[in-house]
Design a protein around this motif. Sequence first.
Motif, PDB file in Angstrom:
ATOM      1  N   GLN A  65       0.833  -1.185   0.000  1.00  0.00           N
ATOM      2  CA  GLN A  65       0.000   0.000   0.000  1.00  0.00           C
ATOM      3  C   GLN A  65       0.881   1.253   0.000  1.00  0.00           C
ATOM      4  OE1 GLN A  65      -3.358   0.098  -0.284  1.00  0.00           O
ATOM      5  NE2 GLN A  65      -3.316  -2.140  -0.495  1.00  0.00           N
ATOM      6  N   LEU A  66       0.650   2.121  -0.978  1.00  0.00           N
ATOM      7  CA  LEU A  66       1.469   3.323  -1.118  1.00  0.00           C
ATOM      8  C   LEU A  66       0.787   4.583  -0.584  1.00  0.00           C
ATOM      9  CD1 LEU A  66       2.900   2.753  -4.712  1.00  0.00           C
ATOM     10  CD2 LEU A  66       3.955   2.192  -2.527  1.00  0.00           C
ATOM     11  N   GLY A  67      -0.527   4.556  -0.497  1.00  0.00           N
ATOM     12  CA  GLY A  67      -1.235   5.742  -0.020  1.00  0.00           C
ATOM     13  C   GLY A  67      -1.302   6.813  -1.090  1.00  0.00           C
ATOM     14  N   ASP A  68      -1.062   8.064  -0.683  1.00  0.00           N
ATOM     15  CA  ASP A  68      -1.123   9.184  -1.617  1.00  0.00           C
ATOM     16  C   ASP A  68       0.127   9.215  -2.496  1.00  0.00           C
ATOM     17  OD1 ASP A  68      -3.498   9.862  -0.474  1.00  0.00           O
ATOM     18  OD2 ASP A  68      -2.667  11.430   0.820  1.00  0.00           O
ATOM     19  N   VAL A  69      -0.095   9.286  -3.799  1.00  0.00           N
ATOM     20  CA  VAL A  69       0.999   9.293  -4.767  1.00  0.00           C
ATOM     21  C   VAL A  69       0.732  10.368  -5.810  1.00  0.00           C
ATOM     22  CG1 VAL A  69       2.229   7.936  -6.520  1.00  0.00           C
ATOM     23  CG2 VAL A  69       1.397   6.820  -4.453  1.00  0.00           C
ATOM     24  N   THR A  70       1.764  11.115  -6.163  1.00  0.00           N
ATOM     25  CA  THR A  70       1.624  12.111  -7.220  1.00  0.00           C
ATOM     26  C   THR A  70       1.805  11.438  -8.580  1.00  0.00           C
ATOM     27  OG1 THR A  70       3.976  12.675  -7.241  1.00  0.00           O
ATOM     28  CG2 THR A  70       2.570  13.872  -5.690  1.00  0.00           C
ATOM     29  N   GLU A  71       1.383  12.131  -9.645  1.00  0.00           N
ATOM     30  CA  GLU A  71       1.531  11.582 -10.990  1.00  0.00           C
ATOM     31  C   GLU A  71       3.002  11.360 -11.329  1.00  0.00           C
ATOM     32  OE1 GLU A  71      -0.457  13.810 -13.968  1.00  0.00           O
ATOM     33  OE2 GLU A  71      -2.445  13.553 -13.104  1.00  0.00           O
ATOM     34  N   GLU A  72       3.854  12.265 -10.871  1.00  0.00           N
ATOM     35  CA  GLU A  72       5.285  12.129 -11.137  1.00  0.00           C
ATOM     36  C   GLU A  72       5.855  10.899 -10.440  1.00  0.00           C
ATOM     37  OE1 GLU A  72       9.416  14.739 -10.687  1.00  0.00           O
ATOM     38  OE2 GLU A  72       7.485  15.623 -10.167  1.00  0.00           O
ATOM     39  N   GLU A  73       5.417  10.643  -9.215  1.00  0.00           N
ATOM     40  CA  GLU A  73       5.880   9.466  -8.484  1.00  0.00           C
ATOM     41  C   GLU A  73       5.355   8.179  -9.121  1.00  0.00           C
ATOM     42  OE1 GLU A  73       6.266  11.356  -3.974  1.00  0.00           O
ATOM     43  OE2 GLU A  73       4.358  10.534  -4.669  1.00  0.00           O
ATOM     44  N   LEU A  74       4.138   8.227  -9.642  1.00  0.00           N
ATOM     45  CA  LEU A  74       3.522   7.043 -10.250  1.00  0.00           C
ATOM     46  C   LEU A  74       4.307   6.575 -11.472  1.00  0.00           C
ATOM     47  CD1 LEU A  74       1.182   5.008 -10.372  1.00  0.00           C
ATOM     48  CD2 LEU A  74      -0.104   6.690 -11.706  1.00  0.00           C
ATOM     49  N   ARG A  75       4.921   7.490 -12.200  1.00  0.00           N
ATOM     50  CA  ARG A  75       5.643   7.135 -13.422  1.00  0.00           C
ATOM     51  C   ARG A  75       6.859   6.251 -13.147  1.00  0.00           C
ATOM     52  NH1 ARG A  75       5.337  12.904 -16.739  1.00  0.00           N
ATOM     53  NH2 ARG A  75       3.055  12.928 -16.902  1.00  0.00           N
ATOM     54  N   ALA A  76       7.315   6.224 -11.910  1.00  0.00           N
ATOM     55  CA  ALA A  76       8.447   5.360 -11.557  1.00  0.00           C
ATOM     56  C   ALA A  76       8.039   3.892 -11.508  1.00  0.00           C
ATOM     57  CB  ALA A  76       9.026   5.789 -10.209  1.00  0.00           C
ATOM     58  N   TYR A  77       6.729   3.614 -11.579  1.00  0.00           N
ATOM     59  CA  TYR A  77       6.221   2.246 -11.490  1.00  0.00           C
ATOM     60  C   TYR A  77       5.661   1.796 -12.845  1.00  0.00           C
ATOM     61  CZ  TYR A  77       6.566   3.159  -6.507  1.00  0.00           C
ATOM     62  OH  TYR A  77       7.034   3.482  -5.249  1.00  0.00           O
ATOM     63  N   ASP A  78       6.377   2.138 -13.922  1.00  0.00           N
ATOM     64  CA  ASP A  78       5.923   1.799 -15.271  1.00  0.00           C
ATOM     65  C   ASP A  78       6.500   0.481 -15.782  1.00  0.00           C
ATOM     66  OD1 ASP A  78       8.543   2.521 -15.570  1.00  0.00           O
ATOM     67  OD2 ASP A  78       8.212   3.982 -17.177  1.00  0.00           O
ATOM     68  N   GLY A  79       7.207  -0.246 -14.920  1.00  0.00           N
ATOM     69  CA  GLY A  79       7.764  -1.529 -15.317  1.00  0.00           C
ATOM     70  C   GLY A  79       9.200  -1.474 -15.783  1.00  0.00           C
ATOM     71  N   SER A  80       9.766  -0.272 -15.913  1.00  0.00           N
ATOM     72  CA  SER A  80      11.161  -0.168 -16.347  1.00  0.00           C
ATOM     73  C   SER A  80      12.118  -0.696 -15.286  1.00  0.00           C
ATOM     74  CB  SER A  80      11.492   1.297 -16.684  1.00  0.00           C
ATOM     75  OG  SER A  80      11.231   2.143 -15.571  1.00  0.00           O
ATOM     76  N   ASP A  81      11.698  -0.651 -14.014  1.00  0.00           N
ATOM     77  CA  ASP A  81      12.488  -1.201 -12.917  1.00  0.00           C
ATOM     78  C   ASP A  81      11.821  -2.494 -12.454  1.00  0.00           C
ATOM     79  OD1 ASP A  81      13.912  -1.856 -10.667  1.00  0.00           O
ATOM     80  OD2 ASP A  81      13.762   0.114  -9.718  1.00  0.00           O
TER      81      ASP A  81
END
Length: 204
Positions: A74-90
Amino acid sequence: MAISLYPTLAETVHSYTGLDLAAFFTILALMVGAYRLVSGLFVSPEEAERRIEPVEVPKAAPPPLPTRPSEPVQLGDVTEEELRAYDGSDPGKPLLMAIKGQIYDVSMSRMFYGPGGPYALFAGRDASRALALMSFDPKDLTGNIEGLSSAELETLQDWEYKFMEKYVKVGQLVTGKASNSNIESLRDTEKTEQDLGNKSATQE
């Protein structure tokens, strides 16, 4: 007696083969030799099994047990910029995607939403408008659903229901949030002001 049999044997061999006795035994000896030579090239299955030494075949290692996917965090509140780090590249991070501001962990469908998948461009973003329009245009990768028709909104609602049934919600998008350092700074300021107020009240 042996001498008396010789003419009879020679006559018998000659009558059946047309050969004299010396030629007959010479051919017979050659045939026996040829037989032994040829038979030595072939081995019966039983003899072959006895000759073959048992070879110890190394046992194959057992297949690795399937790893159970870790529980979504559970991540809670996330900004759009932070969400982009979870695009599968890592590969060490979960694969996330948002619909109508709600973030879902879609790691279990990495073949679809991960790099190289048909819906990879939706990962790490709020793809509400793109899903409603069934669009793969990058300009539609936004959570802005203004101006959509009732049919398009219904399509988006169907997508949201599917995500709610299949994936775990792990957070929600926010337009901005104070960093931990800012929060601590605000708390320190409030505490200082409170201490100063108590000190002034004591002096009075």
